[in-house]
Scaffold this motif. Structure first.
Motif, mmCIF file in Angstrom:
data_model
loop_
_atom_site.group_PDB
_atom_site.id
_atom_site.type_symbol
_atom_site.label_atom_id
_atom_site.label_comp_id
_atom_site.label_asym_id
_atom_site.label_seq_id
_atom_site.Cartn_x
_atom_site.Cartn_y
_atom_site.Cartn_z
ATOM 1 N N ILE A 31 4.452 -10.376 -0.348
ATOM 2 C CA ILE A 31 5.426 -9.142 -0.382
ATOM 3 C C ILE A 31 4.575 -7.936 -0.188
ATOM 4 N N LEU A 32 2.942 -8.222 -0.543
ATOM 5 C CA LEU A 32 2.113 -7.322 -0.581
ATOM 6 C C LEU A 32 2.096 -6.477 0.735
ATOM 7 N N TRP A 33 2.344 -7.517 2.002
ATOM 8 C CA TRP A 33 2.181 -7.250 3.205
ATOM 9 C C TRP A 33 3.647 -6.779 4.067
ATOM 10 N N GLU A 34 4.525 -6.678 3.355
ATOM 11 C CA GLU A 34 5.925 -6.839 4.296
ATOM 12 C C GLU A 34 5.956 -5.490 4.870
ATOM 13 N N ASP A 35 5.501 -4.472 4.515
ATOM 14 C CA ASP A 35 5.848 -3.342 5.312
ATOM 15 C C ASP A 35 4.622 -2.981 6.194
ATOM 16 N N VAL A 77 -4.150 -23.304 8.167
ATOM 17 C CA VAL A 77 -4.036 -22.712 9.548
ATOM 18 C C VAL A 77 -4.402 -23.558 10.993
ATOM 19 N N GLY A 78 -5.583 -23.887 10.818
ATOM 20 C CA GLY A 78 -6.102 -24.991 11.758
ATOM 21 C C GLY A 78 -6.260 -24.434 13.146
ATOM 22 N N GLU A 79 -6.456 -23.236 13.456
ATOM 23 C CA GLU A 79 -6.505 -22.551 14.655
ATOM 24 C C GLU A 79 -7.001 -21.178 14.666
ATOM 25 N N PRO A 80 -7.832 -20.723 15.518
ATOM 26 C CA PRO A 80 -8.510 -19.527 15.550
ATOM 27 C C PRO A 80 -7.447 -18.373 15.049
ATOM 28 N N PHE A 81 -7.990 -17.442 14.327
ATOM 29 C CA PHE A 81 -7.028 -16.322 13.795
ATOM 30 C C PHE A 81 -7.932 -15.056 13.403
ATOM 31 N N LEU A 82 -7.243 -13.824 13.482
ATOM 32 C CA LEU A 82 -7.627 -12.485 13.098
ATOM 33 C C LEU A 82 -7.359 -12.543 11.770
ATOM 34 N N TYR A 83 -7.933 -11.817 10.801
ATOM 35 C CA TYR A 83 -7.912 -12.214 9.246
ATOM 36 C C TYR A 83 -7.829 -10.653 8.681
ATOM 37 N N ALA A 84 -6.960 -10.517 7.660
ATOM 38 C CA ALA A 84 -7.160 -9.090 6.671
ATOM 39 C C ALA A 84 -6.646 -9.938 5.479
ATOM 40 N N GLY A 85 -7.477 -9.386 4.582
ATOM 41 C CA GLY A 85 -7.272 -9.794 3.027
ATOM 42 C C GLY A 85 -7.670 -8.722 2.140
ATOM 43 N N VAL A 86 -6.659 -8.642 1.065
ATOM 44 C CA VAL A 86 -6.830 -7.627 -0.143
ATOM 45 C C VAL A 86 -7.578 -8.215 -1.247
ATOM 46 N N ALA A 231 -5.181 3.268 -3.955
ATOM 47 C CA ALA A 231 -5.890 2.690 -4.715
ATOM 48 C C ALA A 231 -6.450 1.162 -4.516
ATOM 49 N N HIS A 232 -6.049 0.422 -5.272
ATOM 50 C CA HIS A 232 -6.406 -1.258 -4.843
ATOM 51 C C HIS A 232 -5.416 -2.045 -4.134
ATOM 52 N N LEU A 233 -4.229 -1.449 -3.828
ATOM 53 C CA LEU A 233 -3.390 -2.189 -2.929
ATOM 54 C C LEU A 233 -2.817 -1.306 -1.629
ATOM 55 N N PRO A 234 -3.830 -0.887 -1.002
ATOM 56 C CA PRO A 234 -3.486 -0.152 0.232
ATOM 57 C C PRO A 234 -2.175 -0.538 1.159
ATOM 58 N N PRO A 235 -1.972 -1.877 1.463
ATOM 59 C CA PRO A 235 -0.828 -2.249 2.282
ATOM 60 C C PRO A 235 0.365 -1.987 1.776
ATOM 61 N N ALA A 236 0.483 -1.719 0.297
ATOM 62 C CA ALA A 236 1.712 -1.455 -0.330
ATOM 63 C C ALA A 236 2.000 -0.035 -0.656
ATOM 64 N N GLU A 237 0.634 0.597 -0.829
ATOM 65 C CA GLU A 237 0.588 1.979 -1.048
ATOM 66 C C GLU A 237 0.713 2.892 -0.041
ATOM 67 N N GLN A 238 0.274 2.526 1.144
ATOM 68 C CA GLN A 238 0.053 3.364 2.429
ATOM 69 C C GLN A 238 -0.069 2.409 3.594
ATOM 70 N N PRO A 239 1.323 1.775 3.698
ATOM 71 C CA PRO A 239 1.151 0.700 4.665
ATOM 72 C C PRO A 239 1.292 1.318 6.136
ATOM 73 N N VAL A 240 1.429 2.565 6.688
ATOM 74 C CA VAL A 240 1.284 3.180 7.895
ATOM 75 C C VAL A 240 -0.103 3.278 8.307
ATOM 76 N N ALA A 241 -0.882 3.889 7.188
ATOM 77 C CA ALA A 241 -2.264 3.954 7.429
ATOM 78 C C ALA A 241 -2.888 2.637 7.610
ATOM 79 N N THR A 242 -2.671 1.716 6.577
ATOM 80 C CA THR A 242 -3.160 0.304 6.852
ATOM 81 C C THR A 242 -3.007 -0.251 7.813
ATOM 82 N N ALA A 243 -1.751 -0.357 8.336
ATOM 83 C CA ALA A 243 -1.254 -0.777 9.878
ATOM 84 C C ALA A 243 -2.190 -0.416 10.838
#
Length: 253
Positions: A31-35, A77-86, A231-243
């Motif tokens: 849910i951290l990433w849903e926005d 996952v088993g295939e090539p991917f782009l990655y983002a993690g918090v 702060a420590h959860l940019p995808p939840a705090e600032q989803p537009v800027a993070t995206a």
């Protein structure tokens, strides 16, 4: 040490689109990433994985390392991917880049570092969780996770994230703490050859700017981005800027 079982959750995108895999932080879930996911899903197939005992992933009973988590993501996952993690998800991203370079095309490491915290502090938190449950760290986590105005601006999502912490399996959370206590890839950063983006939140005391600078200067091809008013959860705090930061980085691939 054992490779834990992880569960992937689809967050949208066309089946034939390039794959983006998202990792969440200790105590949270996908849910951290849903926005952020809808913006990514316009161009990518988006999958998120949950830590053991968090969200949709089964609980763990045996110890594991951050390297074991990286192997579990690669196997699942088993295939090539782009990655983002918090945070811990970002630590897994750096470890994926080291252990599975043929799978990771680019890695965005968000609010994280090549080493995080003091081992003694992680062991103390693991013991606290085993004795008092994840409920005992809700107040402290809220103080670390969110910038001064984040909860007021996004109360519903902030509340859901704190509930995810409360719902996390206590032993799995403690085992994640112990994995972080042993995590340190600083000596190996120079071995990472694919592009890496290090992202930090303006108010993050857990993984401040210096952690991102260390990553970006240590890898072969690194860059950095600051997310204002987070702060420590940019995808939840600032989803537009993070995206926007992630899309800029991924679309260079």
């Amino acid at each position: 040490m054992t490779v834990p079982s992880l569960t992937l959750t689809s967050l949208g995108g066309a089946a034939d689109a390039p794959l983006v895999v998202l990792g969440s932080s200790l105590g949270t879930s996908s849910i951290l990433w849903e926005d952020v996911a809808p913006a990514l899903a316009a161009d990518y197939r988006v999958l998120a994985w949950d830590l053991p005992g968090h969200g949709a992933s089964p609980a763990a009973s045996d110890s594991f390392s951050v390297a074991d988590l990286a192997d579990a993501v690669a196997d699942t996952v088993g295939e090539p991917f782009l990655y983002a993690g918090v945070s811990l998800g970002g630590a897994v991203g750096l470890t994926l880049a080291l252990r599975h370079p043929s799978l990771v095309r680019r890695a965005a490491i968000v609010a994280s570092g090549a080493q995080l915290g003091e081992p003694s502090g992680w062991h103390e938190r693991a013991a606290q969780i085993r004795a008092q449950s994840t409920s005992s760290v809700i107040v402290g986590s809220a103080q670390r996770w969110f910038a001064p105005d984040s909860i007021a601006q996004r109360p519903e999502l902030s509340g859901r994230l704190l509930h995810a912490l409360q719902d996390a399996d206590d032993e799995s959370y403690a085992l994640c703490c112990e994995a972080l206590a042993a995590y340190d890839v600083r000596p190996s950063l120079g071995e990472i050859r694919m592009p890496v983006l290090a992202v930090w939140g303006q108010f993050d005391a857990v993984a401040p700017e210096a952690k991102s600078v260390e990553i970006a200067s240590g890898v072969a091809s690194g860059s950095i981005v600051e997310i204002a008013d987070a702060a420590h959860l940019p995808p939840a705090e600032q989803p537009v800027a993070t995206a926007a930061a992630l899309l800029d980085f991924f679309q260079e691939a």
